[in-house]
Design an enzyme around this catalytic site. Structure first.
Site, mmCIF file in Angstrom:
data_model
loop_
_atom_site.group_PDB
_atom_site.id
_atom_site.type_symbol
_atom_site.label_atom_id
_atom_site.label_comp_id
_atom_site.label_asym_id
_atom_site.label_seq_id
_atom_site.Cartn_x
_atom_site.Cartn_y
_atom_site.Cartn_z
ATOM 1 N N ASP A 70 -17.972 69.789 12.482
ATOM 2 C CA ASP A 70 -16.817 69.904 11.605
ATOM 3 C C ASP A 70 -17.056 68.975 10.418
ATOM 4 O O ASP A 70 -17.814 68.000 10.521
ATOM 5 C CB ASP A 70 -15.564 69.481 12.364
ATOM 6 N N ASP A 72 -14.319 67.972 7.500
ATOM 7 C CA ASP A 72 -13.209 67.094 7.142
ATOM 8 C C ASP A 72 -12.698 66.284 8.319
ATOM 9 O O ASP A 72 -12.474 66.815 9.407
ATOM 10 C CB ASP A 72 -12.058 67.912 6.555
#
Length: 290
Positions: A70, A72
């Site tokens: 991932d 952010d």
């Protein structure tokens, strides 16, 4: 004090991993015990470690090759990026009470992303209405789609990463992992932010939900990733991210192992269970780098 008993207090079996039993560890000497990684398998298991005993010594038979990160809140510092971009954007719109606008927008925007994860709204609806909703709250009518493009110009230039992110990826690259991004972000924004970051060279590819037509936590998101990675093997893949409802739920739906990156040491009150929980980048390195 001295720890002469087993520090493993459970056993669990994963299809392709080591069966861990209640065996003793030779960890004589003074140690500073602290929970480093939580393992989920047949049941809950906590691993306690000291500085002299690496995690990989205990789970060396785990063989991951493909790491899906991932972006952010895991590697990219979204809060800083958003704050700077909003300031410039709101100033450009002639807003004087900038903090007041931010205080309304930030939780509202988070709520819209949660609704997207739950399938209640579409990505275009999120993108094209969030700023019109913001200004409407303050009694001002504006074109949401036009505002979205203006904001995009500011946020796409923000490539801030967390301290240690590049060192983490450097260690994983040196250990011969294939690193991929898996993000629910907007294509133009995430592409721009990665260009302005110092971590882009470490990635083989960035999979962005908007471009793929599906998003985390849908299993289809991971199925499409699998189609695009050469020699992809589900059993050799690990999803790493901070969101229980997107990253970990998505991994659960797709049958992937996962690391919940949890630097704030939050309690997991969701139904989604990570394979491992890491409280720092060092924990991830201990798990994956011999």
């Amino acid at each position: 004090g001295k720890n002469e008993d087993a520090v493993w207090k459970c056993s669990w079996i994963k299809t392709r991993a080591t069966k861990l039993s209640n065996e003793s560890l030779d960890t004589s000497g003074e140690i500073d015990q602290k929970p480093a990684l939580h393992f989920w398998g047949a049941g809950f298991c906590s691993l306690w470690y000291n500085e002299a005993t690496t995690v990989t010594e205990r789970i060396s038979t785990l063989s991951y090759k493909f790491l899906l990160f991932d972006l952010d809140h895991t590697l990219l510092d979204f809060d800083t990026a958003e704050d700077i971009a909003l300031t410039h954007f709101l100033e450009e719109q002639g807003v004087t009470e900038i903090q007041t606008y931010k205080d309304y927008y930030i939780p509202m925007n988070k709520g819209l992303w949660r609704e997207l994860e739950q399938g209640k709204i579409t990505k275009p609806e999120l993108v094209n209405t969030r700023f019109s909703r913001l200004f409407a709250h303050f009694g001002i009518e504006k074109d949401g789609a036009e505002l979205a493009l203006l904001y995009q110009q500011h946020i796409a230039q923000q490539g801030q990463t967390y301290a240690g992110a590049s060192e983490l990826l450097d260690s994983l690259t040196a250990a011969d992992y294939e690193i991929y991004g898996a993000t629910n972000g907007i294509t133009a924004i995430q592409t721009g932010r990665m260009v302005h970051s110092d971590i882009s060279p470490y990635f083989n590819h960035i999979f962005i939900s908007e471009k793929m037509g599906t998003q985390k936590p849908e299993a289809l998101f991971y199925e499409k990733i699998a189609e695009q990675i050469p020699d992809f093997d589900l059993s050799q893949t690990l999803m790493i991210g901070d969101s229980l409802t997107a990253d970990i739920a998505g991994a659960n739906n797709a049958g992937l192992d996962s690391i919940w990156y949890n630097p704030k040491q939050l309690e997991n009150e969701s139904l989604f269970q990570p394979t491992y929980t890491a409280y720092s980048y060092d924990d991830i390195i201990r798990l994956l780098v011999p």
